[in-house]
Design an enzyme around this catalytic site. Structure first.
Site, PDB file in Angstrom:
ATOM      1  N   GLN A  17      -7.509  -1.944   4.137  1.00 19.78           N
ATOM      2  CA  GLN A  17      -6.481  -1.194   3.403  1.00 19.78           C
ATOM      3  C   GLN A  17      -7.080  -0.496   2.180  1.00 19.78           C
ATOM      4  OE1 GLN A  17      -2.445  -2.783   3.113  1.00 19.78           O
ATOM      5  NE2 GLN A  17      -2.715  -2.893   0.905  1.00 19.78           N
ATOM      6  N   THR A  49     -39.030  25.935 -12.331  1.00 17.00           N
ATOM      7  CA  THR A  49     -39.292  24.596 -11.799  1.00 17.00           C
ATOM      8  C   THR A  49     -39.531  23.729 -13.017  1.00 17.00           C
ATOM      9  OG1 THR A  49     -41.681  24.934 -11.632  1.00 17.00           O
ATOM     10  CG2 THR A  49     -40.390  25.490  -9.683  1.00 17.00           C
ATOM     11  N   HIS A  50     -39.140  22.467 -12.937  1.00 19.68           N
ATOM     12  CA  HIS A  50     -39.237  21.546 -14.086  1.00 19.68           C
ATOM     13  C   HIS A  50     -38.507  22.091 -15.305  1.00 19.68           C
ATOM     14  CE1 HIS A  50     -42.592  19.727 -11.775  1.00 19.68           C
ATOM     15  NE2 HIS A  50     -42.906  20.986 -11.520  1.00 19.68           N
ATOM     16  N   LYS A  60     -16.469  27.517 -30.990  1.00 17.79           N
ATOM     17  CA  LYS A  60     -16.890  26.967 -29.701  1.00 17.79           C
ATOM     18  C   LYS A  60     -16.137  27.559 -28.514  1.00 17.79           C
ATOM     19  CE  LYS A  60     -19.370  24.037 -28.901  1.00 17.79           C
ATOM     20  NZ  LYS A  60     -19.246  22.585 -29.083  1.00 17.79           N
ATOM     21  N   SER A  86       0.832  -1.210   0.000  1.00 18.32           N
ATOM     22  CA  SER A  86       0.000   0.000   0.000  1.00 18.32           C
ATOM     23  C   SER A  86       0.859   1.250   0.000  1.00 18.32           C
ATOM     24  CB  SER A  86      -0.932   0.004   1.215  1.00 18.32           C
ATOM     25  OG  SER A  86      -0.193  -0.129   2.412  1.00 18.32           O
ATOM     26  N   GLU A 145     -18.427  21.135 -16.615  1.00 16.79           N
ATOM     27  CA  GLU A 145     -18.724  19.754 -17.034  1.00 16.79           C
ATOM     28  C   GLU A 145     -17.901  18.745 -16.242  1.00 16.79           C
ATOM     29  OE1 GLU A 145     -19.376  19.566 -21.613  1.00 16.79           O
ATOM     30  OE2 GLU A 145     -18.127  21.287 -21.193  1.00 16.79           O
ATOM     31  N   ASN A 155     -16.282  26.176 -24.648  1.00 13.22           N
ATOM     32  CA  ASN A 155     -16.935  25.123 -23.864  1.00 13.22           C
ATOM     33  C   ASN A 155     -16.723  25.278 -22.355  1.00 13.22           C
ATOM     34  OD1 ASN A 155     -17.767  23.867 -26.259  1.00 13.22           O
ATOM     35  ND2 ASN A 155     -15.820  22.761 -26.415  1.00 13.22           N
ATOM     36  N   SER A 182     -12.778  24.193 -29.287  1.00 15.31           N
ATOM     37  CA  SER A 182     -12.944  22.903 -29.947  1.00 15.31           C
ATOM     38  C   SER A 182     -11.818  22.737 -30.952  1.00 15.31           C
ATOM     39  CB  SER A 182     -14.296  22.869 -30.660  1.00 15.31           C
ATOM     40  OG  SER A 182     -14.284  21.897 -31.693  1.00 15.31           O
ATOM     41  N   TYR A 197     -10.015  -6.048  12.821  1.00 16.86           N
ATOM     42  CA  TYR A 197      -9.288  -5.600  11.634  1.00 16.86           C
ATOM     43  C   TYR A 197      -9.256  -6.706  10.585  1.00 16.86           C
ATOM     44  CZ  TYR A 197      -5.762  -4.019   8.389  1.00 16.86           C
ATOM     45  OH  TYR A 197      -5.122  -3.652   7.242  1.00 16.86           O
TER      46      TYR A 197
END
Ligand code: ARG
Length: 454
Positions: free
Chosen positions: A319, A152-153, A280, A20, A287, A282, A274, A314
């Site tokens: 881990q 709303t909606h 574009k 680990s 996002e 973006n 783009s 344990y």
């Protein structure tokens, strides 16, 4: 480390599978702090002399310095951060290093390290949430009394101040910050002294070690203490919920900056072009933030699933708590910072927003309220205005362009002052209740937040 019992070395595949250190190395500061506090505990219990404790402490501090400077060579064959540091300590200071692990197991050690790490991380996340709240409050301030339609909606509902919409997110982040603070209180309890699962016959003053490490309390059941990861699940939940809030904000921003809405523009610094379409711009930051929230929820579900089948106490499965925890902490910390920057660089297109908010249909509810004030029961008023709206839609007529005699054909209760009801400024001003978007109400909220966040 445990050569005694074994005659064969660990298989290469098992080493690679079980190590680990490639991810838990980042607990090194907490591990070293914990070990120093533990060595003081051992000294108080008479297991270490003052001189031995000092040697251990200096050895650990020199290791911390080397790790911080990137001069430390982590060895996967030593499995994890704990054994890497302990083995290096003994290499540096000799036999006395081998006394450090007295009355301690990696089970109480790792539980302690992760709590210390999470405690610090949560403090950073609270600071990040505060920073984003400030960016939102400043954006709300810049917006002044600018209006947008409230939805709303995703259908236009009623007009609101843009500032009111932004302050909704400040509320959400406030609850997130509170949840983080409460989770931090619950996790601020020290497991060290629980040993592998049943404490030790060598008894340390646990309260003194806890005080050394800034823990508010010590755990009271050694079996629970070494296997409890509730705090990991809890913090992952709070992170997920905060991520969901950022995702909703991102979705709003994505809609607002589309040509269809056109309510805001984002700065060039927080958008991308783009490779194909030259026009574009973006909203990648928004996002990505919306996308990353899915990962945060995934990490929460991973840990809950990891825990649910574990017998006491344990188990090595535990881990697997670290990668989701670290990933969620890193992701949310980054998201809070970058979204704060994006909001700071976001500009309101006041004209487009105002044009959308000026849609007279947004005041249809106000018109129903007007009839109520003239004695019409609300359900009836709602129906009258519904019919009036249908009439406007079929005639292609604006709601505020219908003359009084036509209105009176729908209800005798309409009077000559009805025109005022459809005045946008007046309609906003009338929303006087605490929490509603009258300009005075929003100004008071802005002042309240500025005070809280200063
Ligand atoms: N790397 C281990 C973990 O993160 C440390 C504890 C190991 N304990 C053990 N009994 N093998 O869980």
């Amino acid at each position: 480390m445990w050569k005694g019992r074994f005659t064969q070395p660990t298989s290469e595949l098992v080493q690679a599978y079980g190590q680990s250190v490639s991810f838990d190395w980042r607990l090194y500061q907490q591990d070293i702090r914990g070990s120093i506090a533990h060595s003081r505990g051992l000294q108080r219990a008479g297991i270490l002399t003052a001189e031995e404790q000092a040697q251990i402490q200096q050895g650990l501090e020199s290791i911390a310095t080397d790790i911080a400077a990137g001069r430390f060579e982590w060895q996967r064959s030593l499995e994890d951060v704990h054994m890497n540091i302990e083995s290096e300590l003994t290499r540096r200071i000799g036999a006395v290093g081998a006394k450090l692990h007295t009355a301690r197991s990696r089970n109480d050690q790792v539980a302690t390290d992760v709590r210390l790490y999470t405690r610090e991380a949560v403090a950073r996340l609270i600071a990040g949430a505060r920073q984003l709240q400030r960016a939102l409050v400043e954006a709300a301030q810049r917006a002044g009394e600018a209006l947008i339609p409230g939805y709303t909606h995703l259908q236009r509902g009623q007009p609101v101040l843009f500032a009111h919409h932004l302050l909704a997110y400040v509320e959400m982040l406030e609850r997130d910050a509170q949840r983080f603070a409460q989770a931090a209180q619950r996790l601020n309890v020290m497991p060290l002294g629980s040993g592998a699962l049943a404490g030790s016959t060598i008894v340390l003053d646990r309260a003194a070690v806890a005080a050394d490490l800034g823990f508010a309390d010590i755990t009271h059941n050694s079996m629970d203490a070494v296997s409890d990861r509730d705090f990991v699940a809890e913090v992952l939940f709070v992170i997920s919920l905060c991520g969901v809030h950022l995702s909703r904000l991102s979705e709003d921003v994505i809609l607002w900056c589309s040509a269809e809405f056109g309510f805001v523009t984002l700065s060039d610094a927080h958008t991308t072009g783009s490779s194909l379409m030259p026009q574009k711009k973006n909203p990648d930051v928004a996002e990505l933030t919306r996308g990353k929230s899915g990962r945060l929820i995934g990490n929460l579900v991973s840990v809950l699933t990891l825990l649910k089948g574990l017998p006491m106490t344990y188990n090595r499965d535990l881990q697997e708590d670290k990668e989701p925890l670290f990933d969620s902490i890193d992701s949310l910390e980054a998201a809070l910072a970058v979204v704060a920057e994006m909001i700071a660089g976001m500009e309101l297109c006041a004209a487009r927003a105002a044009a959308a908010a000026a849609d007279p249909m947004l005041l249809a509810t106000d018109l129903a309220d007007y009839l109520v004030l003239r004695g019409v029961p609300f359900r009836q008023a709602h129906e009258v205005i519904g019919k009036l709206v249908a009439h406007c839609v079929s005639q292609g007529q604006a709601l505020n362009a219908v003359d009084l005699s036509t209105l009176r054909g729908f209800s005798e209760a309409f009077g000559p002052e009805v025109g005022e009801v459809l005045n946008l400024q007046r309609a906003l001003k009338a929303r006087q209740a605490v929490g509603a978007p009258s300009p005075q109400g929003v100004a008071a909220e802005l002042a309240r937040w500025q005070q809280i966040l200063s």
